[in-house]
Design a protein around this motif. Structure first.
Motif, PDB file in Angstrom:
ATOM      1  N   ALA A 111      -9.358  37.958 104.744  1.00  0.00           N
ATOM      2  CA  ALA A 111     -10.560  38.544 104.164  1.00  0.00           C
ATOM      3  C   ALA A 111     -11.395  39.247 105.231  1.00  0.00           C
ATOM      4  CB  ALA A 111     -11.378  37.459 103.469  1.00  0.00           C
ATOM      5  N   ALA A 112     -11.523  38.611 106.398  1.00  0.00           N
ATOM      6  CA  ALA A 112     -12.323  39.194 107.473  1.00  0.00           C
ATOM      7  C   ALA A 112     -11.697  40.485 107.999  1.00  0.00           C
ATOM      8  CB  ALA A 112     -12.478  38.185 108.608  1.00  0.00           C
ATOM      9  N   TYR A 113     -10.398  40.464 108.246  1.00  0.00           N
ATOM     10  CA  TYR A 113      -9.759  41.649 108.826  1.00  0.00           C
ATOM     11  C   TYR A 113      -9.616  42.773 107.806  1.00  0.00           C
ATOM     12  CZ  TYR A 113      -9.158  39.352 113.257  1.00  0.00           C
ATOM     13  OH  TYR A 113      -9.417  38.749 114.462  1.00  0.00           O
ATOM     14  N   CYS A 114      -9.466  42.433 106.546  1.00  0.00           N
ATOM     15  CA  CYS A 114      -9.484  43.483 105.525  1.00  0.00           C
ATOM     16  C   CYS A 114     -10.867  44.120 105.450  1.00  0.00           C
ATOM     17  CB  CYS A 114      -9.092  42.902 104.164  1.00  0.00           C
ATOM     18  SG  CYS A 114      -7.308  42.717 103.931  1.00  0.00           S
ATOM     19  N   ALA A 115     -11.918  43.302 105.566  1.00  0.00           N
ATOM     20  CA  ALA A 115     -13.269  43.860 105.593  1.00  0.00           C
ATOM     21  C   ALA A 115     -13.428  44.801 106.782  1.00  0.00           C
ATOM     22  CB  ALA A 115     -14.297  42.730 105.655  1.00  0.00           C
ATOM     23  N   ARG A 116     -12.904  44.391 107.918  1.00  0.00           N
ATOM     24  CA  ARG A 116     -12.990  45.209 109.123  1.00  0.00           C
ATOM     25  C   ARG A 116     -12.249  46.534 108.959  1.00  0.00           C
ATOM     26  NH1 ARG A 116     -16.179  45.671 113.689  1.00  0.00           N
ATOM     27  NH2 ARG A 116     -14.943  45.988 115.584  1.00  0.00           N
ATOM     28  N   ALA A 117     -11.117  46.484 108.256  1.00  0.00           N
ATOM     29  CA  ALA A 117     -10.277  47.672 108.083  1.00  0.00           C
ATOM     30  C   ALA A 117     -10.658  48.504 106.873  1.00  0.00           C
ATOM     31  CB  ALA A 117      -8.814  47.239 107.962  1.00  0.00           C
ATOM     32  N   GLY A 118     -11.530  47.978 106.011  1.00  0.00           N
ATOM     33  CA  GLY A 118     -11.895  48.693 104.793  1.00  0.00           C
ATOM     34  C   GLY A 118     -10.844  48.601 103.708  1.00  0.00           C
ATOM     35  N   LEU A 119     -10.088  47.496 103.678  1.00  0.00           N
ATOM     36  CA  LEU A 119      -9.055  47.291 102.673  1.00  0.00           C
ATOM     37  C   LEU A 119      -9.489  46.230 101.675  1.00  0.00           C
ATOM     38  CD1 LEU A 119      -5.840  47.164 104.935  1.00  0.00           C
ATOM     39  CD2 LEU A 119      -6.962  49.162 103.934  1.00  0.00           C
ATOM     40  N   GLN A 120      -8.976  46.331 100.463  1.00  0.00           N
ATOM     41  CA  GLN A 120      -9.231  45.317  99.445  1.00  0.00           C
ATOM     42  C   GLN A 120      -8.446  44.049  99.790  1.00  0.00           C
ATOM     43  OE1 GLN A 120      -7.913  46.428  95.521  1.00  0.00           O
ATOM     44  NE2 GLN A 120      -8.479  44.456  94.597  1.00  0.00           N
ATOM     45  N   ALA A 121      -9.019  42.890  99.512  1.00  0.00           N
ATOM     46  CA  ALA A 121      -8.368  41.617  99.808  1.00  0.00           C
ATOM     47  C   ALA A 121      -8.388  40.712  98.582  1.00  0.00           C
ATOM     48  CB  ALA A 121      -9.052  40.918 100.970  1.00  0.00           C
ATOM     49  N   VAL A 122      -7.238  40.113  98.283  1.00  0.00           N
ATOM     50  CA  VAL A 122      -7.132  39.111  97.221  1.00  0.00           C
ATOM     51  C   VAL A 122      -6.581  37.834  97.846  1.00  0.00           C
ATOM     52  CG1 VAL A 122      -6.088  38.494  95.009  1.00  0.00           C
ATOM     53  CG2 VAL A 122      -6.751  40.876  95.453  1.00  0.00           C
ATOM     54  N   VAL A 123      -7.314  36.743  97.720  1.00  0.00           N
ATOM     55  CA  VAL A 123      -6.946  35.464  98.314  1.00  0.00           C
ATOM     56  C   VAL A 123      -6.677  34.454  97.204  1.00  0.00           C
ATOM     57  CG1 VAL A 123      -7.713  33.551  99.770  1.00  0.00           C
ATOM     58  CG2 VAL A 123      -8.322  35.919 100.375  1.00  0.00           C
ATOM     59  N   VAL A 124      -5.507  33.826  97.241  1.00  0.00           N
ATOM     60  CA  VAL A 124      -5.130  32.837  96.240  1.00  0.00           C
ATOM     61  C   VAL A 124      -5.046  31.485  96.941  1.00  0.00           C
ATOM     62  CG1 VAL A 124      -3.483  32.223  94.433  1.00  0.00           C
ATOM     63  CG2 VAL A 124      -3.835  34.631  95.031  1.00  0.00           C
ATOM     64  N   MET A 125      -5.864  30.536  96.526  1.00  0.00           N
ATOM     65  CA  MET A 125      -6.113  29.310  97.284  1.00  0.00           C
ATOM     66  C   MET A 125      -6.085  28.082  96.366  1.00  0.00           C
ATOM     67  SD  MET A 125      -9.612  28.617  99.490  1.00  0.00           S
ATOM     68  CE  MET A 125      -9.293  29.971 100.647  1.00  0.00           C
ATOM     69  N   PRO A 126      -5.596  26.936  96.860  1.00  0.00           N
ATOM     70  CA  PRO A 126      -5.675  25.714  96.064  1.00  0.00           C
ATOM     71  C   PRO A 126      -7.123  25.373  95.700  1.00  0.00           C
ATOM     72  CG  PRO A 126      -4.164  25.410  97.887  1.00  0.00           C
ATOM     73  CD  PRO A 126      -4.863  26.713  98.120  1.00  0.00           C
ATOM     74  N   ARG A 127      -7.322  24.904  94.492  1.00  0.00           N
ATOM     75  CA  ARG A 127      -8.668  24.608  94.016  1.00  0.00           C
ATOM     76  C   ARG A 127      -9.337  23.500  94.844  1.00  0.00           C
ATOM     77  NH1 ARG A 127     -10.542  26.357  89.393  1.00  0.00           N
ATOM     78  NH2 ARG A 127      -8.420  26.705  88.614  1.00  0.00           N
ATOM     79  N   HIS A 128      -8.530  22.577  95.394  1.00  0.00           N
ATOM     80  CA  HIS A 128      -9.103  21.456  96.138  1.00  0.00           C
ATOM     81  C   HIS A 128      -9.501  21.822  97.567  1.00  0.00           C
ATOM     82  CE1 HIS A 128      -4.737  21.156  97.208  1.00  0.00           C
ATOM     83  NE2 HIS A 128      -5.258  21.021  98.399  1.00  0.00           N
ATOM     84  N   THR A 129      -9.240  23.047  97.993  1.00  0.00           N
ATOM     85  CA  THR A 129      -9.606  23.471  99.354  1.00  0.00           C
ATOM     86  C   THR A 129     -11.114  23.332  99.546  1.00  0.00           C
ATOM     87  OG1 THR A 129      -7.808  25.082  99.287  1.00  0.00           O
ATOM     88  CG2 THR A 129      -9.441  25.354 101.028  1.00  0.00           C
ATOM     89  N   PRO A 130     -11.576  22.780 100.670  1.00  0.00           N
ATOM     90  CA  PRO A 130     -13.015  22.630 100.894  1.00  0.00           C
ATOM     91  C   PRO A 130     -13.783  23.914 100.632  1.00  0.00           C
ATOM     92  CG  PRO A 130     -11.829  21.445 102.591  1.00  0.00           C
ATOM     93  CD  PRO A 130     -10.786  22.171 101.768  1.00  0.00           C
ATOM     94  N   ASP A 148      -4.501  25.303  90.714  1.00  0.00           N
ATOM     95  CA  ASP A 148      -4.238  23.868  90.788  1.00  0.00           C
ATOM     96  C   ASP A 148      -2.883  23.653  91.454  1.00  0.00           C
ATOM     97  OD1 ASP A 148      -6.605  23.034  89.446  1.00  0.00           O
ATOM     98  OD2 ASP A 148      -5.695  23.592  87.532  1.00  0.00           O
ATOM     99  N   GLY A 149      -2.869  22.910  92.575  1.00  0.00           N
ATOM    100  CA  GLY A 149      -1.615  22.681  93.287  1.00  0.00           C
ATOM    101  C   GLY A 149      -1.755  22.952  94.766  1.00  0.00           C
ATOM    102  N   LEU A 150      -0.607  23.156  95.430  1.00  0.00           N
ATOM    103  CA  LEU A 150      -0.566  23.440  96.854  1.00  0.00           C
ATOM    104  C   LEU A 150      -0.228  24.908  97.094  1.00  0.00           C
ATOM    105  CD1 LEU A 150       1.261  20.216  98.140  1.00  0.00           C
ATOM    106  CD2 LEU A 150      -1.187  20.701  98.144  1.00  0.00           C
ATOM    107  N   ILE A 151       0.047  25.257  98.337  1.00  0.00           N
ATOM    108  CA  ILE A 151       0.230  26.659  98.684  1.00  0.00           C
ATOM    109  C   ILE A 151       1.464  27.263  98.012  1.00  0.00           C
ATOM    110  CG2 ILE A 151       1.542  26.207 100.801  1.00  0.00           C
ATOM    111  CD1 ILE A 151      -0.020  28.582 102.069  1.00  0.00           C
ATOM    112  N   ASN A 152       2.488  26.450  97.724  1.00  0.00           N
ATOM    113  CA  ASN A 152       3.658  26.990  97.026  1.00  0.00           C
ATOM    114  C   ASN A 152       3.299  27.427  95.614  1.00  0.00           C
ATOM    115  OD1 ASN A 152       3.433  24.016  96.901  1.00  0.00           O
ATOM    116  ND2 ASN A 152       5.102  24.165  95.425  1.00  0.00           N
ATOM    117  N   ASP A 153       2.357  26.730  94.980  1.00  0.00           N
ATOM    118  CA  ASP A 153       1.890  27.144  93.656  1.00  0.00           C
ATOM    119  C   ASP A 153       1.083  28.432  93.759  1.00  0.00           C
ATOM    120  OD1 ASP A 153       2.768  24.679  92.109  1.00  0.00           O
ATOM    121  OD2 ASP A 153       1.452  23.774  93.607  1.00  0.00           O
TER     122      ASP A 153
END
Length: 367
Positions: A111-130, A148-153
C-alpha cells in the motif's frame, strides 16, 4: 516452480564501488531487475543495522549473538525491500494497479509503495489480523478486503478477483521481483560484516522469500568473486510457530509436502503461511546450507519478544521473538555451539502487533 531472476555477472563489478553509494538496497542495482533508475520507487529502505546482543549473549552463554533489525525499514518490516523492487518493476512495466494477499506486513508495504508510485492497491487480508495493519493499509489509500481464514484463503480470493488480469499480482513468489528485494539482506550482511559471514542465520519463515533470497545472494556473490568459493557459508535455520509449521513438518518427514497442511493463526502473523509455494526452494536452501527447521510455541514467542524488548531495547516483532526462543532450544539440543556467531534476522517492528501482544482490543475504524 517459481520464476527466478538471473544476471550476467562477472568480476568486473567490484565491491569497492559500493563505498560512495547511498545506503539503501539500491546500492546493489546491478543485481536488481529494474532497468532504468528513474523507475526506482524508494522510501529509503535497506541498510538496516546489525546490533550486538551482549546481555542476551551472556544469559545464553554465547560468544557472539547479533541481530539485523529489519523493523527499522519504512513501513516497519523487511517487506519494504520486496515491495520497493516489485512496485518499481510494476511501474517500469506500465502497470496501473497491484493486488496482494497478505498476513499483514506485505499488505502495508505494498500500500505504501503503490501510494509512492501513484498506483492503485488492493490488499486482501485475514479478518483476524490486528487492526493496526488494516488501518495502515487504509491510511495509505489501498482498498482493503477482509477474508475469514489464513493467507491461503486470501490468495484464493485474489485469484478470483484477478481472473481478467487487471491487477499486477505481487503474491509471494508469483512474480520474481519481491525475492530480489529480499535478497539484498544477504548482500548487506556480507558488506556490513566486512565479508566475514556469521556461522548461523536464524530466520522466521512464512512464505520463505527472505530465506531463499539470502541464499541466492550468497551464490551471486560467489559468482562475482565477492565471496571466496571455499569460504564457509552460514547454516540457515527456518523458524516457525507450532500453530503453523508446514516447513518444519516436511523437513522432519512428518508429511511429504505441505500441499494439504492446515494451520491456525499465530501472534507472529508472518509465520501463518500453511501451504507456501516456495517450500521446495526452502528445503533446498536448508539442505545446501546444512541448516535445520524448528517450531516454537506461542508462549515461547511472547517470552522471546519481551526479552528482546526488555534486555536489549529492541522493539522486535513476534517473528523476531520466535528466533530468540529457537536459538535457546537449539543450544540446549546441542545443534548450536556457544562459540558460534549466530545472527537473528528480526523481520519487523512490534508496533503494528501491539493489540495481539498485549491483549488489547482490535477495532478497525470503518470506512
Amino acid at each position: 516452480m517459481p520464476l527466478l531472476s538471473r544476471y550476467a555477472l562477472s568480476g568486473t563489478w567490484s565491491k569497492d564501488e559500493l563505498h560512495h553509494r547511498p545506503k539503501s538496497l539500491w546500492r546493489y542495482e546491478e543485481v536488481l531487475p529494474v532497468l532504468q533508475p528513474e523507475n526506482q520507487v524508494t522510501l529509503g529502505e535497506g541498510f538496516t543495522p546489525i546490533l550486538a546482543l551482549p546481555r542476551l549473549s551472556n544469559q545464553l552463554g554465547m560468544a557472539r549473538l547479533s541481530l539485523k533489525d529489519e523493523g527499522l525499514n519504512p513501513t516497519g518490516s523487511f517487506k519494504a525491500r520486496g515491495m520497493s523492487v516489485a512496485i518499481s518493476k510494476a511501474k517500469e512495466l506500465g502497470q496501473e494497479a497491484c493486488i496482494v494477499p497478505t498476513a499483514g506486513n506485505a499488505g502495508v508495504a505494498m500500500a505504501a509503495y503503490c501510494a509512492r508510485a501513484g498506483l492503485q492497491a488492493v490488499v486482501v487480508m485475514p479478518r483476524h489480523t490486528p487492526a493496526a495493519f488494516q488501518e495502515a493499509c487504509v491510511g495509505y489509500g489501498a482498498e482493503l478486503l477482509l477474508v475469514d481464514g489464513l493467507i491461503n484463503d486470501c490468495a484464493a480470493q485474489v485469484k478470483t478477483l484477478n481472473q481478467t488480469g487487471r491487477y499486477f499480482d505481487v503474491s509471494t513468489l508469483k512474480e520474481p521481483y519481491r525475492l530480489e528485494g529480499k535478497k539484498t539482506m544477504g548482500y548487506e550482511l556480507a558488506e556490513q560484516l566486512d565479508w566475514q559471514l556469521p556461522d548461523v542465520i536464524m530466520y522466521p519463515t512464512g512464505g520463505g522469500t527472505g530465506l531463499i533470497g539470502i541464499w541466492k545472494a550468497f551464490m551471486e556473490m560467489r559468482q562475482v568473486g565477492w565471496l571466496h568459493p571455499k569460504q564457509p557459508l552460514p547454516k540457515l535455520v527456518a523458524v516457525q510457530s507450532q500453530n503453523c509449521c508446514p516447513v518444519v513438518d516436511t523437513f522432519r518427514g512428518r508429511q511429504a509436502n505441505s500441499k494439504q497442511y492446515v494451520g491456525t493463526p499465530t501472534i507472529a502473523n508472518g509465520l501463518a503461511v500453511p501451504r507456501p509455494i516456495g517450500e521446495p526452494l526452502m528445503l533446498q536452501v536448508l539442505a545446501e546450507s546444512g541448516g535445520t527447521a524448528i517450531a516454537v510455541s506461542e508462549e515461547d514467542i511472547r517470552q522471546g519478544t519481551q526479552q528482546l524488548w526488555r534486555e536489549e531495547g529492541i522493539w522486535g516483532a513476534p517473528e523476531g521473538g520466535a528466533l530468540l526462543t529457537a536459538t535457546q532450544q537449539l543450544l540446549e539440543q546441542g545443534w548450536l555451539q556457544p562459540h558460534q556467531h549466530v545472527l537473528l534476522l528480526n523481520t519487523g517492528a512490534a508496533y503494528l502487533y501491539q493489540s495481539a501482544l498485549t491483549g488489547g482490543s482490535d477495532t478497525l475504524v470503518s470506512r
